[in-house]
Design a protein around this motif. Sequence first.
Motif: not given
Length: 689
Positions: A478, A480-485
């Motif tokens: 995923d 697009p949500h790399y920074q959150y993970y």
Amino acid sequence: MHGRPRKSATPVDENASALKAAKIRSLQTQFLQNHHNNIYTKEALELNAKLLEINPEFMTAWNYRKLAFEHNISSQSEVEKADSDHIKSIIDEELRVVENALRKNFKSYGAWDHRKWVVSKGNSSTERELKLLNLFQKQDTRNFHAWNYRRFIAGLKNISDEKELQFTTDMINDNFSNYSAWHNRSVLLTHLLEKKAEGYFPKEIFLTEEYEFVRNAVFTDPDDQSGWFYHLWLLDQTVKVDMPIMVSSWPPCGSDINLPKANKVTFPVVLYFNETVKGLSSHTITVETESDVSKDITWSPLSTNKFGCGQAWVTHLSIPYEEHNSSKTYEVKIRSEDSQGITSLSGVPCSQPWSFAFRVSVCHDMQPDEKQSFGRITFTDESFCTIDTSLKSIQLLKSYFEVTQSDDEHLTSSKWKLEMIASEIAQYRELLTWAECKIGKLTLARLLMAHDAMMSTGTSITHVEEVLELYSELMKLDPPHYQYYKNEHSLVLLKQMTSCMESLLKYCWQYKDSNSLNITGSICLRLNSLSLSRIGSFERLLWVQSLDLSHNQLHSIEGLEALQLLSCLNLSHNKLTSFTALEPLRFLKSLKVLNVSHNEIGAHTIDTRRYLCSSPMSHTLSYDPNFEEFANGDDAKLVNFWEAYSIFGGLNLMQLDIVGNVIVDDERFVLFLVKLLPQLKWLDGEELH
């Protein structure tokens, strides 16, 4: 939008749009003239209704109708005011205008707000409103405006939460992808929990049923997010503590601390809570020193917001002594005097009283460091050696972990919580054997961490490797949500490293050079080169004096303000983009050595992250009028450095490394720093004279 391709306008479409725009401009011009002249005639209201039917999002037009309504009601004769049918006809006309607007745009904020305002005046049928809502919600079952309005009408009609809960059940059974219904369900259950309604307290009674209910939805279509969000809410209800709790402190309970001799011996006391709290004062917390109750104690939140709240709070105590050669030890006792006065942001009081004590002595071998010269302090491997576990500071660290474990006993989950989480873990492990589901992996990671958090403190985290692997997979699956993970991965890693003393000691190193120990302390916590993008677990790090966070991927140092003993900090080779990212440094008054070299400070003209992360209205970092006086007589362009002034102006730095940032390319900035920091002895590796 929402995956629908945009179609190019045809000449016919463009002509129709031009005619519509001309009509709107004409109506708007006439309406604004009426509005400015306070004209509320029947003709003016009809023109306004035509405008709203075309453009329901024109908030000024809705506000005009409110003014017209109040004006026409107040200007009625006494006979007309007493005629309920006459008043009702005026209200019905307003409701008709709203209905026409909603036919144009069912999600118009202004239309729904105006309808709520009109109905709240009375003289309208709530039963009719409920029937109308049912029609609306058949057309669009997920419309959150309609669900919000339904809660409003249910309140007016005194419809029970249990009855409305059954309505959400029916709507979800009809379409489990109804996010608004799931959300309304969480709102209703929250009310029932707060009231401790029969059948919903204790909460484990209904949680088991709710987990099973949402499981039917997510197992039917694992890629639909509606049920997953509700599952996250259920998990929060399962693991959260029902009240604020003081989980950590500096100094820790039962510890002995030594302070350097000075004319006035002061030291910080830090209280760290499990959530953001407010209300700490001399009325809610008592501080006793040698049977003397200190009444003039001021507690301050360690937070970058303006709202007088924080997860960490600090006060500074002074220890008197009469003779320079005295070796007297003082016992300090701190307890919650009125714990009900300490509350969470939602108003829940810290109803469980707490207390702790520690001892303070003045060490005559330790001298204040301000008058001592020192060589440049470095964070290279050659500066450190393996830690000596017999050091007194290690014994202090041991007592810190012992008290943390004791304090956390009341946080340990009851048996039913562990069993419930374990059951959910088994269910979603099974789901992931046949479904490649991103949000399923995220939920499993959260469940595993929740399970480990309930276990006794001081034991190693049992599922950490699995959780780290899950976040690593999600970063690939995923993007697009790399920074959150990535941020979550970093927080889990830090929890593992600080979970017990044995684990933390692997990252503790001892300084070889004893000449600088008054500045650095004897231990440096080295969390460098770990690919961290976010930092946390601060309740475990309140003892740290020297911290190396270099060669990571940090964009922010939020939370670091809790480390009030911090005197040496290495943030080099990270991704800090501005001085506002360094805002927590303003609270670190003991900071002497700072390395922020090789970041991205000055590379971006606007720090957009500051506004993406939280409201700019909540920030304490604002323009300081003293800056103009400080920069008086210098180049007018120094105004570009006001953020650096706000961060560094209150510090007493003796060594600063800032090379490798774009801002340093401006020679005036270097001169600005030298003027701002008169105590500075080393700047970018060069000794100042």
